[in-house]
Design a protein around this motif. Sequence first.
Motif, PDB file in Angstrom:
ATOM      1  N   ARG A   1     -17.995  77.710 -24.641  1.00 26.79           N
ATOM      2  CA  ARG A   1     -18.543  76.356 -24.504  1.00 26.79           C
ATOM      3  C   ARG A   1     -17.566  75.277 -24.938  1.00 26.79           C
ATOM      4  NH1 ARG A   1     -23.014  76.747 -28.516  1.00 26.79           N
ATOM      5  NH2 ARG A   1     -23.071  74.490 -28.189  1.00 26.79           N
ATOM      6  N   ALA A   2     -16.470  75.661 -25.626  1.00 26.90           N
ATOM      7  CA  ALA A   2     -15.587  74.666 -26.245  1.00 26.90           C
ATOM      8  C   ALA A   2     -14.606  74.085 -25.237  1.00 26.90           C
ATOM      9  CB  ALA A   2     -14.827  75.296 -27.403  1.00 26.90           C
ATOM     10  N   ASP A   3     -14.399  72.774 -25.311  1.00 26.62           N
ATOM     11  CA  ASP A   3     -13.347  72.118 -24.538  1.00 26.62           C
ATOM     12  C   ASP A   3     -12.045  72.043 -25.331  1.00 26.62           C
ATOM     13  OD1 ASP A   3     -14.928  71.390 -22.193  1.00 26.62           O
ATOM     14  OD2 ASP A   3     -15.980  70.027 -23.545  1.00 26.62           O
ATOM     15  N   PHE A   4     -12.161  71.825 -26.636  1.00 27.20           N
ATOM     16  CA  PHE A   4     -11.011  71.808 -27.539  1.00 27.20           C
ATOM     17  C   PHE A   4     -11.425  72.489 -28.842  1.00 27.20           C
ATOM     18  CE2 PHE A   4     -10.612  67.890 -25.038  1.00 27.20           C
ATOM     19  CZ  PHE A   4      -9.294  67.951 -24.592  1.00 27.20           C
ATOM     20  N   THR A   5     -10.480  73.166 -29.486  1.00 27.46           N
ATOM     21  CA  THR A   5     -10.680  73.498 -30.887  1.00 27.46           C
ATOM     22  C   THR A   5      -9.939  72.450 -31.708  1.00 27.46           C
ATOM     23  OG1 THR A   5      -8.768  74.978 -30.932  1.00 27.46           O
ATOM     24  CG2 THR A   5     -10.907  75.970 -30.507  1.00 27.46           C
ATOM     25  N   ILE A   6     -10.444  72.162 -32.886  1.00 29.64           N
ATOM     26  CA  ILE A   6      -9.844  71.132 -33.729  1.00 29.64           C
ATOM     27  C   ILE A   6      -9.243  71.764 -34.977  1.00 29.64           C
ATOM     28  CG2 ILE A   6     -11.318  69.270 -32.878  1.00 29.64           C
ATOM     29  CD1 ILE A   6     -13.042  69.597 -35.408  1.00 29.64           C
ATOM     30  N   MET A   7      -8.082  71.243 -35.374  1.00 33.65           N
ATOM     31  CA  MET A   7      -7.391  71.687 -36.580  1.00 33.65           C
ATOM     32  C   MET A   7      -6.975  70.448 -37.377  1.00 33.65           C
ATOM     33  SD  MET A   7      -5.114  74.878 -35.084  1.00 33.65           S
ATOM     34  CE  MET A   7      -4.612  75.379 -36.734  1.00 33.65           C
TER      35      MET A   7
ATOM     36  N   GLN B   1       1.970  71.600 -35.669  1.00 36.68           N
ATOM     37  CA  GLN B   1       2.849  71.735 -34.508  1.00 36.68           C
ATOM     38  C   GLN B   1       3.920  72.798 -34.692  1.00 36.68           C
ATOM     39  OE1 GLN B   1       4.458  68.034 -33.096  1.00 36.68           O
ATOM     40  NE2 GLN B   1       4.785  68.880 -31.052  1.00 36.68           N
ATOM     41  N   GLY B   2       4.453  72.930 -35.889  1.00 39.45           N
ATOM     42  CA  GLY B   2       5.509  73.899 -36.117  1.00 39.45           C
ATOM     43  C   GLY B   2       5.044  75.340 -36.133  1.00 39.45           C
ATOM     44  N   GLN B   3       3.734  75.577 -35.996  1.00 34.86           N
ATOM     45  CA  GLN B   3       3.213  76.937 -36.049  1.00 34.86           C
ATOM     46  C   GLN B   3       3.600  77.757 -34.817  1.00 34.86           C
ATOM     47  OE1 GLN B   3       0.972  78.353 -38.557  1.00 34.86           O
ATOM     48  NE2 GLN B   3       1.671  76.614 -39.755  1.00 34.86           N
ATOM     49  N   LEU B   4       3.859  77.092 -33.695  1.00 32.68           N
ATOM     50  CA  LEU B   4       4.131  77.811 -32.455  1.00 32.68           C
ATOM     51  C   LEU B   4       5.128  77.023 -31.628  1.00 32.68           C
ATOM     52  CD1 LEU B   4       2.929  80.452 -31.260  1.00 32.68           C
ATOM     53  CD2 LEU B   4       1.486  79.016 -29.825  1.00 32.68           C
ATOM     54  N   ASN B   5       6.207  77.675 -31.229  1.00 32.62           N
ATOM     55  CA  ASN B   5       7.253  77.016 -30.457  1.00 32.62           C
ATOM     56  C   ASN B   5       7.022  77.287 -28.971  1.00 32.62           C
ATOM     57  OD1 ASN B   5       9.577  75.676 -29.692  1.00 32.62           O
ATOM     58  ND2 ASN B   5      10.919  77.428 -30.099  1.00 32.62           N
ATOM     59  N   ALA B   6       6.130  76.520 -28.358  1.00 30.07           N
ATOM     60  CA  ALA B   6       5.799  76.713 -26.949  1.00 30.07           C
ATOM     61  C   ALA B   6       5.171  75.437 -26.416  1.00 30.07           C
ATOM     62  CB  ALA B   6       4.841  77.891 -26.777  1.00 30.07           C
ATOM     63  N   ALA B   7       5.315  75.225 -25.105  1.00 26.96           N
ATOM     64  CA  ALA B   7       4.671  74.082 -24.460  1.00 26.96           C
ATOM     65  C   ALA B   7       3.192  74.387 -24.288  1.00 26.96           C
ATOM     66  CB  ALA B   7       5.323  73.820 -23.105  1.00 26.96           C
ATOM     67  N   LEU B   8       2.341  73.505 -24.791  1.00 28.02           N
ATOM     68  CA  LEU B   8       0.901  73.730 -24.780  1.00 28.02           C
ATOM     69  C   LEU B   8       0.213  72.562 -24.081  1.00 28.02           C
ATOM     70  CD1 LEU B   8       0.524  74.910 -28.482  1.00 28.02           C
ATOM     71  CD2 LEU B   8       0.834  76.337 -26.450  1.00 28.02           C
TER      72      LEU B   8
ATOM     73  N   ILE C   1      -8.072  77.746 -24.590  1.00 28.00           N
ATOM     74  CA  ILE C   1      -8.656  76.494 -25.074  1.00 28.00           C
ATOM     75  C   ILE C   1      -7.568  75.656 -25.732  1.00 28.00           C
ATOM     76  CG2 ILE C   1     -10.437  75.465 -26.522  1.00 28.00           C
ATOM     77  CD1 ILE C   1     -11.825  78.215 -26.535  1.00 28.00           C
ATOM     78  N   PRO C   2      -7.336  74.431 -25.275  1.00 27.48           N
ATOM     79  CA  PRO C   2      -6.339  73.571 -25.928  1.00 27.48           C
ATOM     80  C   PRO C   2      -6.819  73.131 -27.307  1.00 27.48           C
ATOM     81  CG  PRO C   2      -7.521  72.341 -24.244  1.00 27.48           C
ATOM     82  CD  PRO C   2      -7.989  73.766 -24.130  1.00 27.48           C
ATOM     83  N   VAL C   3      -5.884  72.596 -28.098  1.00 21.95           N
ATOM     84  CA  VAL C   3      -6.210  72.224 -29.472  1.00 21.95           C
ATOM     85  C   VAL C   3      -5.941  70.737 -29.704  1.00 21.95           C
ATOM     86  CG1 VAL C   3      -5.727  74.523 -30.369  1.00 21.95           C
ATOM     87  CG2 VAL C   3      -3.907  72.827 -30.329  1.00 21.95           C
ATOM     88  N   LEU C   4      -6.723  70.171 -30.594  1.00 20.44           N
ATOM     89  CA  LEU C   4      -6.481  68.846 -31.158  1.00 20.44           C
ATOM     90  C   LEU C   4      -6.145  69.089 -32.620  1.00 20.44           C
ATOM     91  CD1 LEU C   4      -9.517  66.889 -29.644  1.00 20.44           C
ATOM     92  CD2 LEU C   4      -7.204  67.091 -28.702  1.00 20.44           C
ATOM     93  N   ALA C   5      -4.915  68.769 -33.020  1.00 20.80           N
ATOM     94  CA  ALA C   5      -4.453  69.156 -34.348  1.00 20.80           C
ATOM     95  C   ALA C   5      -3.623  68.054 -34.975  1.00 20.80           C
ATOM     96  CB  ALA C   5      -3.635  70.448 -34.264  1.00 20.80           C
ATOM     97  N   THR C   6      -3.521  68.113 -36.286  1.00 24.39           N
ATOM     98  CA  THR C   6      -2.642  67.204 -37.008  1.00 24.39           C
ATOM     99  C   THR C   6      -1.193  67.637 -36.816  1.00 24.39           C
ATOM    100  OG1 THR C   6      -3.140  68.530 -38.952  1.00 24.39           O
ATOM    101  CG2 THR C   6      -4.315  66.442 -38.730  1.00 24.39           C
ATOM    102  N   SER C   7      -0.273  66.763 -37.162  1.00 23.30           N
ATOM    103  CA  SER C   7       1.141  67.004 -36.877  1.00 23.30           C
ATOM    104  C   SER C   7       1.685  68.220 -37.603  1.00 23.30           C
ATOM    105  CB  SER C   7       1.961  65.767 -37.248  1.00 23.30           C
ATOM    106  OG  SER C   7       1.808  65.451 -38.626  1.00 23.30           O
ATOM    107  N   GLY C   8       1.129  68.552 -38.775  1.00 27.41           N
ATOM    108  CA  GLY C   8       1.620  69.691 -39.535  1.00 27.41           C
ATOM    109  C   GLY C   8       1.406  71.026 -38.858  1.00 27.41           C
TER     110      GLY C   8
END
Length: 380
Positions: A283-289, A318-325, A309-316
């Motif tokens: 049911r989710a459109d985005f997961t939030i972090m 971003q470094g968790q995964l090196n890939a175009a999302l 599912i795409p994510v909405l996340a804070t800048s910190g």
Amino acid sequence: MNGADILILGRWLALSRHCNQVFLVAQDSIYRLGDGRIVHLERFENRNRSKSWAALRTLLRQSHYLYEKFVTPRYQAAVSSVLSGLVQPRLVCSFPSVGIWAADAYSAYCSEASEPCLIETHNDEVKWFREMAASGPNPLSRLVAYCSLRWLRKRLPSVIRSARFIHVASADEQGYEREFGTHDSFVIPVGVEVPAEALSRISGSDVVRLLFIGSLGVKMNLDALRYFASTFEPVIASGLGERLNVCVAGSCPSVEIVRLCEERGWELQSDLTDQGMSNVLARADFTIMPFAYLNGGKLKLLKSLAHGIPVLATSGVQGQLNAALPRSVFSDKPEDWLHECERLLFEPISDSETDQLVRATQPYSWSELARQMLPVMGIG
């Protein structure tokens, strides 16, 4: 399960395809794993000590919080019963504090093995307790953290000389090196179970559904939800109005999280089955972090992406995964989150974008990471 539990079960289920047999001793259960599945499960009577009792024991015994919480007499007896039935076992410990106990109590088993004891660190434990000792929420928690840190610094150097450490990130490995010097270590990141088939997504609605997933008894997740409520939700709600839906899903919600969900009108889904979690994800459109600070978090990110599912996340984050999302946002500005939510209403996520999100997790599948672990285990 919390993040450490998910990592241990996921990693060793995958590795059981390459080992003769794997025994996993959990809080009150002994799992026998083989060929990537749970072959046998045996229960035993045991409970982890409560937070308050573990903290009190840490202070009275000048000990370590995680040691006092997890290493009970019944747990020690369960580990002994497994080890006593094995010839030249390979010992793997979850968290350095458990490794210190195991090295002391079962040095004979480790010395007879052809390979050293393995210790899964999960994070930079020294950094974690150092920061907690400096800025914990109250004097008692700061004192418990200080005792744990002192115990770790005193006891871990002797274990480092004979053990092999598995870190989930290079930053953790470097942190241990700064504190204890060069040690036998490898970096094997956390992974994810990539679904064999694409998740059937529910789309086409005029409502934007945001989902937070995680262990709901963990303070970091409570702080993240409070940060979302104070910083991000007001801006997103001002733009979307009644078209915004927020769901919080996870295990063992604290009283504070239950109260927060009630106050904000968020849907709370707790202690779900696997199928129940799949339904929530569908049911989710985005997961939030929405993490103002972060210790880990990669499991949440991978789980979302593995389901497309795409994510909405804070800048910190971003470094968790090196890939175009695609269709994902890594920003501390709530306006950026709102912009992507509004875009969804007139431009749904395409199948190709979903596929790209899933493909980004392929290097982190448990089966792929198990192959990287084989040299660490001395297999192959």
